[in-house]
Design a protein around this motif. Structure first.
Motif, PDB file in Angstrom:
ATOM      1  N   VAL A 316     -73.514 -84.260 -27.610  1.00 53.55           N
ATOM      2  CA  VAL A 316     -72.351 -83.659 -26.853  1.00 53.55           C
ATOM      3  C   VAL A 316     -72.110 -84.146 -25.764  1.00 53.55           C
ATOM      4  O   VAL A 316     -72.998 -84.135 -24.755  1.00 53.55           O
ATOM      5  N   ILE A 317     -71.000 -85.031 -25.387  1.00 52.79           N
ATOM      6  CA  ILE A 317     -70.584 -86.019 -24.251  1.00 52.79           C
ATOM      7  C   ILE A 317     -69.709 -85.306 -23.739  1.00 52.79           C
ATOM      8  O   ILE A 317     -68.425 -85.126 -24.464  1.00 52.79           O
ATOM      9  N   VAL A 318     -69.677 -84.967 -22.359  1.00 49.79           N
ATOM     10  CA  VAL A 318     -68.627 -84.309 -21.438  1.00 49.79           C
ATOM     11  C   VAL A 318     -68.048 -85.399 -20.715  1.00 49.79           C
ATOM     12  O   VAL A 318     -68.817 -85.964 -19.734  1.00 49.79           O
ATOM     13  N   GLU A 319     -66.973 -86.107 -20.951  1.00 47.01           N
ATOM     14  CA  GLU A 319     -66.336 -87.239 -19.927  1.00 47.01           C
ATOM     15  C   GLU A 319     -65.462 -86.546 -19.000  1.00 47.01           C
ATOM     16  O   GLU A 319     -64.461 -86.109 -19.205  1.00 47.01           O
ATOM     17  N   ASN A 320     -66.027 -86.741 -17.628  1.00 53.17           N
ATOM     18  CA  ASN A 320     -65.204 -86.034 -16.648  1.00 53.17           C
ATOM     19  C   ASN A 320     -64.115 -87.099 -15.984  1.00 53.17           C
ATOM     20  O   ASN A 320     -63.382 -86.546 -15.349  1.00 53.17           O
ATOM     21  N   VAL A 321     -64.277 -88.238 -16.264  1.00 57.21           N
ATOM     22  CA  VAL A 321     -63.398 -89.369 -15.816  1.00 57.21           C
ATOM     23  C   VAL A 321     -62.735 -90.057 -17.043  1.00 57.21           C
ATOM     24  O   VAL A 321     -63.176 -91.369 -17.254  1.00 57.21           O
ATOM     25  N   PRO A 322     -61.708 -89.343 -17.853  1.00 56.89           N
ATOM     26  CA  PRO A 322     -61.291 -90.115 -19.179  1.00 56.89           C
ATOM     27  C   PRO A 322     -60.428 -91.322 -18.931  1.00 56.89           C
ATOM     28  O   PRO A 322     -59.092 -90.931 -19.245  1.00 56.89           O
ATOM     29  N   THR A 323     -60.653 -92.515 -18.660  1.00 58.87           N
ATOM     30  CA  THR A 323     -59.976 -93.587 -18.544  1.00 58.87           C
ATOM     31  C   THR A 323     -59.987 -94.273 -19.906  1.00 58.87           C
ATOM     32  O   THR A 323     -60.790 -94.081 -20.579  1.00 58.87           O
ATOM     33  N   MET A 324     -59.164 -95.282 -20.183  1.00 59.76           N
ATOM     34  CA  MET A 324     -59.353 -96.162 -21.115  1.00 59.76           C
ATOM     35  C   MET A 324     -60.610 -96.746 -21.231  1.00 59.76           C
ATOM     36  O   MET A 324     -61.177 -96.967 -22.371  1.00 59.76           O
ATOM     37  N   ARG A 325     -61.178 -97.184 -20.058  1.00 59.78           N
ATOM     38  CA  ARG A 325     -62.530 -98.086 -20.126  1.00 59.78           C
ATOM     39  C   ARG A 325     -63.876 -97.129 -20.618  1.00 59.78           C
ATOM     40  O   ARG A 325     -64.534 -97.419 -21.244  1.00 59.78           O
ATOM     41  N   GLU A 364     -61.080 -82.697 -20.586  1.00 62.71           N
ATOM     42  CA  GLU A 364     -60.071 -82.064 -19.892  1.00 62.71           C
ATOM     43  C   GLU A 364     -58.572 -82.666 -20.046  1.00 62.71           C
ATOM     44  O   GLU A 364     -58.464 -83.594 -19.801  1.00 62.71           O
ATOM     45  N   ALA A 365     -57.628 -81.919 -20.754  1.00 59.57           N
ATOM     46  CA  ALA A 365     -56.591 -82.503 -21.283  1.00 59.57           C
ATOM     47  C   ALA A 365     -55.630 -83.023 -20.025  1.00 59.57           C
ATOM     48  O   ALA A 365     -54.832 -84.055 -20.038  1.00 59.57           O
ATOM     49  N   LYS A 366     -55.868 -82.321 -18.839  1.00 59.03           N
ATOM     50  CA  LYS A 366     -55.047 -82.558 -17.736  1.00 59.03           C
ATOM     51  C   LYS A 366     -55.335 -83.861 -16.847  1.00 59.03           C
ATOM     52  O   LYS A 366     -54.637 -84.772 -16.371  1.00 59.03           O
ATOM     53  N   ASP A 367     -56.838 -84.188 -17.232  1.00 59.22           N
ATOM     54  CA  ASP A 367     -57.556 -85.664 -16.893  1.00 59.22           C
ATOM     55  C   ASP A 367     -57.101 -86.683 -17.587  1.00 59.22           C
ATOM     56  O   ASP A 367     -56.902 -87.717 -17.245  1.00 59.22           O
ATOM     57  N   LEU A 368     -57.056 -86.435 -18.894  1.00 62.39           N
ATOM     58  CA  LEU A 368     -56.713 -87.323 -20.014  1.00 62.39           C
ATOM     59  C   LEU A 368     -55.227 -87.680 -20.012  1.00 62.39           C
ATOM     60  O   LEU A 368     -55.002 -89.311 -19.894  1.00 62.39           O
ATOM     61  N   THR A 370     -53.101 -88.381 -17.410  1.00 62.64           N
ATOM     62  CA  THR A 370     -52.926 -89.146 -16.568  1.00 62.64           C
ATOM     63  C   THR A 370     -52.985 -90.609 -16.731  1.00 62.64           C
ATOM     64  O   THR A 370     -52.162 -91.266 -15.778  1.00 62.64           O
ATOM     65  N   ASP A 371     -53.608 -90.861 -17.621  1.00 62.81           N
ATOM     66  CA  ASP A 371     -53.921 -92.067 -18.129  1.00 62.81           C
ATOM     67  C   ASP A 371     -53.263 -92.273 -19.492  1.00 62.81           C
ATOM     68  O   ASP A 371     -53.902 -91.966 -20.431  1.00 62.81           O
ATOM     69  N   ALA A 372     -52.056 -92.969 -19.495  1.00 66.28           N
ATOM     70  CA  ALA A 372     -51.407 -92.798 -20.711  1.00 66.28           C
ATOM     71  C   ALA A 372     -52.003 -93.808 -21.736  1.00 66.28           C
ATOM     72  O   ALA A 372     -52.252 -93.455 -22.959  1.00 66.28           O
ATOM     73  N   ASN A 373     -52.630 -95.111 -21.178  1.00 64.51           N
ATOM     74  CA  ASN A 373     -53.150 -95.913 -22.048  1.00 64.51           C
ATOM     75  C   ASN A 373     -54.647 -95.155 -22.755  1.00 64.51           C
ATOM     76  O   ASN A 373     -54.671 -95.292 -23.853  1.00 64.51           O
ATOM     77  N   ALA A 374     -55.272 -94.486 -21.720  1.00 67.10           N
ATOM     78  CA  ALA A 374     -56.240 -93.379 -22.611  1.00 67.10           C
ATOM     79  C   ALA A 374     -56.054 -92.548 -23.468  1.00 67.10           C
ATOM     80  O   ALA A 374     -56.607 -92.464 -24.580  1.00 67.10           O
ATOM     81  N   TRP A 375     -54.789 -92.035 -23.248  1.00 66.88           N
ATOM     82  CA  TRP A 375     -54.388 -90.995 -24.477  1.00 66.88           C
ATOM     83  C   TRP A 375     -54.082 -91.774 -25.671  1.00 66.88           C
ATOM     84  O   TRP A 375     -54.537 -91.294 -26.704  1.00 66.88           O
TER      85      TRP A 375
END
Length: 812
Positions: A316-325, A364-368, A370-375
């Motif tokens: 179970v991984i919680v990614e708090n900074v969901p960027t593309m990298r 978190e959807a709102k964090d995700l 913010t980076d269109a490439n990550a989405w």
């Protein structure tokens, strides 16, 4: 209009502590887990347990409703049977070095494979060379060399004898960078060079006849030398090849012996192929091809990008900074000693998607977004079931190396946490969203206010007190929090389930109680905590009241004014909402421009406000059913408002203001109004009703309560009221009032003190009524506009006629 005035008991729901069946939360069993979210629990449990394509989860709800807590609790409770993901390794691709190869091994085997390869690398680097110098290998090498020497002697021996007999010998000459065999004469037992021959001839020691004979003999043997040299070179090449095969064969045999058990141990075709490629590369290098590449053994190492223990549970991984990298992983870049950027299979790094393979990734959807490439990258992985780790943009003075590792098959369930508006936005903007996030778990922010809600509040407070070692909460404190939860819900018969926000109030109340050395938290402590929370964020509200008091912002709370009304608006300060009056004015006159909304014309209004304004036009046509068009020019404005305005809650007040300007009847300034209208004049519910009433009350209180001041609200909002105690007391004492209405006619009667009027069967209002006067005034404006149009038309026709006559006279 006393029948429209609400009683003090209707302005606030009171929770009687005596109705609670406990003395304090010390007598209550703490509630474990999340309360009041049965439907969300069921949906979330289904989404976590099912293993099917597209069954990713969107957890919808407002912050503080327990979304994250419930998700964590269910994951720990369910321990779902996940499709256990294998270990993932990247190795060097000898055929395409820029495309590292993927090797997937059973869980726990990746690290062992990497360690076994490190051992093999140590053998290649440290022991293989020594093993190839063993006595058996050396003896076989010397035998090859001896055999070659004998063959060369057999070819060159007779030729050498003939040369000696002819006073010649074989030597070598440097020609540029080449060394060539050459035949030279022997004089007095010494080989002589061309320079020596020239000198001897010049000194007279060598006659022309001797020189010619010498050159003839050299030419004769020179013709045979080429053939002899070719045969000797063939012997030497054969010896070199035999020696190379000896070394490569021995090296291959040693390497297969050193790595054979690795292939047998893992029994994987990809492992076998990689080991075979490693052996081929080492053998090639032992044969002299690529021997100058430095530490070439680095390419034989195994990069375990994702490993597991054999007994490891579902990740179970919680990614708090969901960027593309962070989601996809990346490829690190190393700077070599020659200042070149380098990347290899060893610099590939895993991201959170790969770490969650076979399990769950929480974002978190709102964090995700913010980076269109990550989405886009996330949706692509979910759509195709494969993960491509791509290199980042390399910024700096060095060129970025290109590397494209092999795609990784992946099976991950993504849990997105966000609000309802975010869900709607994603569904509207991405056509794949609904197909990839098929499970929607909605967390309610309210529930019915009943005995179960009271038990729930008490149980949650008991848990907070127990887990955080706070003072117990007396039943008066529980009752006060129930009242505050009712205000937060702001819905008739509902109580808030945003326990995160309520728990913060409870903690501050416990803090205040501890400062007083109290034995338990009481209702007074809770009310003080609520008041302190508001005070910390009420700077905009206090500044507004100061500006009103100083006269900078004009708000009238006494008297009557034509074409002016007090509307009500709200502003946000974090989770808190504050209300304040907004002065709305209207002007009207004869003309054909229609009604102008100054806010819309100046592009300061939102779409909902604009819609409300257009509904206002429909309302006027419904109320004033004249036999002619409504022909007048009017404008509406929010005075001293310089920011954006949205919402339709002021449309009822705008209608009253416009009708006041049309009829020239003043409106009471000691009343404020909030409520949206429809085209038939019904007053519809709005939000923030408590804050709006309190905002106008504060302005009236500072100016001095007269007993006539009050607020007009939609009757459908009456059940939502949870006003402050001081406002309720002022209403109880008759110093302030709250009026609930259903129609615009009731609002007009309250504002003007006159009868609004009811339409008879002929579609007309009595002349003495407000709407009757409005209809008559609208007719007068139409007549004025018609007369102006007729005059303009007549004048234009006359001018054209005069122009025609003048032209005719000129031509006759």
């Amino acid at each position: 209009m006393d029948e429209l005035r609400l009683s003090a008991e209707q302005l606030r729901w009171i929770c009687d502590p005596a109705d609670l069946p406990f003395e304090s939360t010390a007598d209550v069993e703490p509630i474990s887990g999340i309360s009041g979210q049965e439907h969300a629990v069921e949906a979330l449990r289904f989404g976590l347990e099912i293993n099917a394509v597209g069954q990713n989860i969107y957890v919808s709800g407002l912050p503080g409703t327990g979304r994250e807590s419930l998700l964590k609790q269910l994951l720990e409770e369910i321990r779902p049977a996940c499709p256990l993901a294998p270990d993932r390794c990247f190795v060097h691709n000898f055929e395409q070095p820029d495309r590292p190869s993927l090797i997937s091994l059973p869980r726990g085997q990746g690290l062992l494979f990497a360690r076994r390869m490190d051992t093999a690398i140590e053998f290649i680097r440290d022991d293989l060379g020594a093993a190839l110098q063993a006595e058996t290998v050396t003896r076989r090498r010397k035998a090859i060399e001896t055999e070659a020497g004998e063959a060369i002697d057999a070819i060159g021996g007779p030729f050498d004898a003939e040369l000696r007999a002819a006073d010649l010998t074989l030597t070598t000459q440097q020609v540029g960078e080449l060394v060539r065999p050459a035949i030279v004469p022997v004089i007095d037992g010494e080989a002589v060079t061309p320079e020596d021959i020239e000198r001897m001839q010049a000194e007279g020691k060598l006659s022309d006849e001797q020189l010619a004979d010498m050159e003839a003999r050299m030419a004769e043997f020179g013709e045979r030398l080429g053939d002899i040299a070719t045969r000797i070179q063939a012997v030497r090449r054969k010896a070199v090849e035999r020696t190379r095969k000896l070394f490569t064969g021995e090296a291959r045999s040693l390497l297969m012996s050193a790595t054979g058990d690795i292939v047998d141990q893992f029994g994987d075709a990809a492992v076998g192929g990689f080991i075979s490629a490693v052996i081929d590369d080492v053998v090639r290098r032992m044969a002299g091809d690529g021997a100058g590449d430095g530490d070439f053994t680095r390419r034989y190492r195994v990069n375990l990008v994702q490993g597991h223990r054999e007994d490891e549970s579902c990740p179970v991984i919680v990614e708090n900074v969901p960027t593309m990298r962070t989601l996809l992983g990346g490829i690190d870049v190393e700077i070599a000693p020659n200042d070149q950027a380098e990347a290899s299979h060893m610099t590939v790094r895993a991201g959170s998607l790969l770490r969650a393979d076979g399990g769950y990734l929480v974002l978190e959807a709102k964090d995700l977004v913010t980076d269109a490439n990550a989405w886009r990258a996330l949706m692509r992985v979910l759509r195709i079931g494969r993960l491509d780790i791509v290199p980042p943009e390399f910024e700096g003075p060095f060129p970025s190396p290109t590397l494209k590792p092999e795609a990784i098959p992946i099976n991950v369930k993504v849990v997105l946490i966000g609000g309802p508006a975010m869900y709607q936005a994603l569904d509207n903007s991405d056509m794949d969203f609904s197909n990839l996030f098929k499970v929607l778990a909605v967390f309610e922010s309210e529930r019915p206010r009943d005995e179960e809600a009271a038990r729930m509040y008490a149980g949650v407070l008991a848990r907070v007190a127990q887990t955080e070692r706070l003072l117990p909460f007396h039943r008066t404190a529980v009752a006060a929090l129930l009242e505050h939860g009712t205000r937060i819900a702001a819905m008739q018969g509902k109580v808030s389930l945003r326990f995160g926000r309520l728990a913060d109030i409870a903690r501050e109340a416990a803090f205040l109680a501890s400062k007083e050395y109290a034995q338990q938290v009481t209702g007074d402590h809770v009310r003080a905590a609520v008041q302190r929370t508001k005070k910390r964020a009420d700077l905009p509200s206090r500044r507004f009241l100061e500006l009103v008091e100083s006269g900078t912002i004009r708000v009238a709370v006494t008297g009557g004014v034509v074409g002016q009304v007090n509307g009500l608006a709200t502003s946000q300060a974090g989770p808190l909402t504050y209300g304040f009056p907004a002065r709305i004015t209207a002007t009207i006159g004869a003309g054909t421009a229609g009604t102008i909304d100054v806010e819309s014309a100046s592009e300061l209004s939102g779409s909902i406000h604009t819609k409300g304004f257009h509904i206002l036009g429909g309302l006027l046509r419904h109320l004033l059913r004249t036999e002619h068009p409504l022909t007048f020019s009017a404008s509406l404005a929010f005075e001293q408002s310089y920011g954006g305005i949205d919402g339709d809650s002021a449309s009822g007040a705008e209608a009253c203001c416009l009708l006041s300007a049309l009829t020239n009847v003043p409106l009471r300034q000691d009343l404020a109004m909030t409520g949206a209208i429809d085209q038939h004049g019904h007053i519809q519910p709005i939000g923030g009703v408590n804050e709006k009433i309190e905002g106008f009350f504060d302005v009236c209180r500072d100016a001095g309560l007269t007993g006539t001041q009050g607020v007009i609200i939609p009757r459908s909002n009456a059940g939502d009221l949870m006003l402050r105690h001081d406002v309720v007391e002022a209403c109880r004492e008759g110093r302030f009032g709250v009026y609930a209405i259903d129609t615009i006619q009731e609002a007009l009667a309250l504002f003007t003190g006159e009868e609004a009027g009811a339409m008879d069967t002929n579609g007309e209002y009595p002349a003495h009524t407000l709407l009757g006067r409005a209809t008559e005034r609208a007719h007068r404006f139409w007549s004025q506009a018609r007369s102006a149009t007729t005059d303009t038309t007549t004048r234009g026709a006359r001018e054209r006629a005069q122009g025609t006559n003048g032209s005719g006279a000129a031509t006759s």
